[in-house]
Design a protein around this motif. Structure first.
Motif, PDB file in Angstrom:
ATOM      1  N   ILE A 128       3.907  -4.753   8.738  1.00  0.00           N
ATOM      2  CA  ILE A 128       2.739  -5.187   7.953  1.00  0.00           C
ATOM      3  C   ILE A 128       2.832  -4.626   6.536  1.00  0.00           C
ATOM      4  CG2 ILE A 128       0.234  -4.954   7.678  1.00  0.00           C
ATOM      5  CD1 ILE A 128       0.073  -5.058  10.784  1.00  0.00           C
ATOM      6  N   VAL A 129       3.150  -3.337   6.414  1.00  0.00           N
ATOM      7  CA  VAL A 129       3.274  -2.727   5.084  1.00  0.00           C
ATOM      8  C   VAL A 129       4.355  -3.435   4.278  1.00  0.00           C
ATOM      9  CG1 VAL A 129       3.965  -0.624   3.864  1.00  0.00           C
ATOM     10  CG2 VAL A 129       2.400  -0.471   5.797  1.00  0.00           C
ATOM     11  N   GLN A 130       5.504  -3.666   4.894  1.00  0.00           N
ATOM     12  CA  GLN A 130       6.590  -4.339   4.180  1.00  0.00           C
ATOM     13  C   GLN A 130       6.176  -5.745   3.748  1.00  0.00           C
ATOM     14  OE1 GLN A 130      10.603  -3.862   5.941  1.00  0.00           O
ATOM     15  NE2 GLN A 130       9.591  -2.416   7.338  1.00  0.00           N
ATOM     16  N   TRP A 131       5.467  -6.459   4.630  1.00  0.00           N
ATOM     17  CA  TRP A 131       5.025  -7.809   4.304  1.00  0.00           C
ATOM     18  C   TRP A 131       4.003  -7.790   3.165  1.00  0.00           C
ATOM     19  CZ3 TRP A 131       0.260 -10.412   4.958  1.00  0.00           C
ATOM     20  CH2 TRP A 131       0.316 -11.794   4.775  1.00  0.00           C
ATOM     21  N   LEU A 132       3.114  -6.808   3.171  1.00  0.00           N
ATOM     22  CA  LEU A 132       2.124  -6.707   2.096  1.00  0.00           C
ATOM     23  C   LEU A 132       2.781  -6.420   0.757  1.00  0.00           C
ATOM     24  CD1 LEU A 132      -0.680  -4.697   3.926  1.00  0.00           C
ATOM     25  CD2 LEU A 132      -0.815  -7.093   3.165  1.00  0.00           C
ATOM     26  N   VAL A 133       3.826  -5.600   0.763  1.00  0.00           N
ATOM     27  CA  VAL A 133       4.504  -5.207  -0.477  1.00  0.00           C
ATOM     28  C   VAL A 133       5.466  -6.287  -0.961  1.00  0.00           C
ATOM     29  CG1 VAL A 133       6.119  -3.533  -1.473  1.00  0.00           C
ATOM     30  CG2 VAL A 133       4.249  -2.751  -0.009  1.00  0.00           C
ATOM     31  N   GLU A 134       6.240  -6.828  -0.029  1.00  0.00           N
ATOM     32  CA  GLU A 134       7.255  -7.809  -0.418  1.00  0.00           C
ATOM     33  C   GLU A 134       7.470  -8.817   0.714  1.00  0.00           C
ATOM     34  OE1 GLU A 134      11.650  -7.822  -2.522  1.00  0.00           O
ATOM     35  OE2 GLU A 134      10.960  -6.002  -1.552  1.00  0.00           O
ATOM     36  N   PRO A 135       6.598  -9.806   0.813  1.00  0.00           N
ATOM     37  CA  PRO A 135       6.624 -10.715   1.962  1.00  0.00           C
ATOM     38  C   PRO A 135       7.902 -11.538   2.103  1.00  0.00           C
ATOM     39  CG  PRO A 135       5.007 -11.443   0.339  1.00  0.00           C
ATOM     40  CD  PRO A 135       5.526 -10.120  -0.120  1.00  0.00           C
TER      41      PRO A 135
END
Length: 161
Positions: A128-135
């Motif tokens: 989720i964090v990775q998707w929020l930062v760089e989807p």
């Protein structure tokens, strides 16, 4: 809704926001749960790849809720009731992920379900964090399946990967 109505029903506008966010998280969780329940019966590695693909697809349409969930976690330091509620939510999610992703029954294997569910939950939260930062730069579903199997010390059926 008037300020008086908010005060009557929720106490404060912050309480209203927390309630709205919790409902958004529950909605997303139900969507994810439906996707995980419908995962096809395949060899373990293929099934996990399909599951992780479904997980990342479940994020779409919930960016605001998923981002705000981290603010909610930060608020839990100041709100013991919220902290307790989140603690129960996380434990429930761990058991659900162990069951749905890895077919581990928390009733029969509570220790294993806790360990495996913790790994799955950590991967989900990190994703989720990775998707929020760089989807557009997420690991693909096959890499996630292989990574989970590696973390759990299992080989799965990796033919064709």
């Amino acid at each position: 809704m008037s300020t008086a109505a908010i005060g009557y029903h929720f106490g404060t506008t912050d309480s209203l926001l927390v309630e709205a966010l919790m409902r958004g998280i529950e909605e997303w969780s139900a969507r994810l749960d439906d996707r995980l329940r419908s995962a096809p019966a395949r060899p373990q590695r293929e099934r996990l790849a399909a599951i992780w693909g479904s997980v990342t697809e479940s994020f779409h349409g919930y960016r605001g809720v998923l981002a705000a969930s981290f603010e909610l976690i930060a608020r839990a330091d100041e709100d013991s009731e919220l902290r307790d509620q989140l603690r129960l939510t996380v434990e429930h999610a761990r058991h659900g992920l162990a069951t749905q992703m890895l077919d581990i029954d928390p009733q029969r294997e509570p220790e294993r379900a806790h360990r495996a569910g913790t790994v799955c939950y950590a991967m989900l939260s990190g994703l989720i964090v990775q998707w929020l930062v760089e989807p557009t730069n997420l690991p693909d579903r096959d890499a996630l399946a292989d990574g989970l199997l590696d973390a759990l010390g299992e080989s799965g059926d990796r033919t064709g990967s």
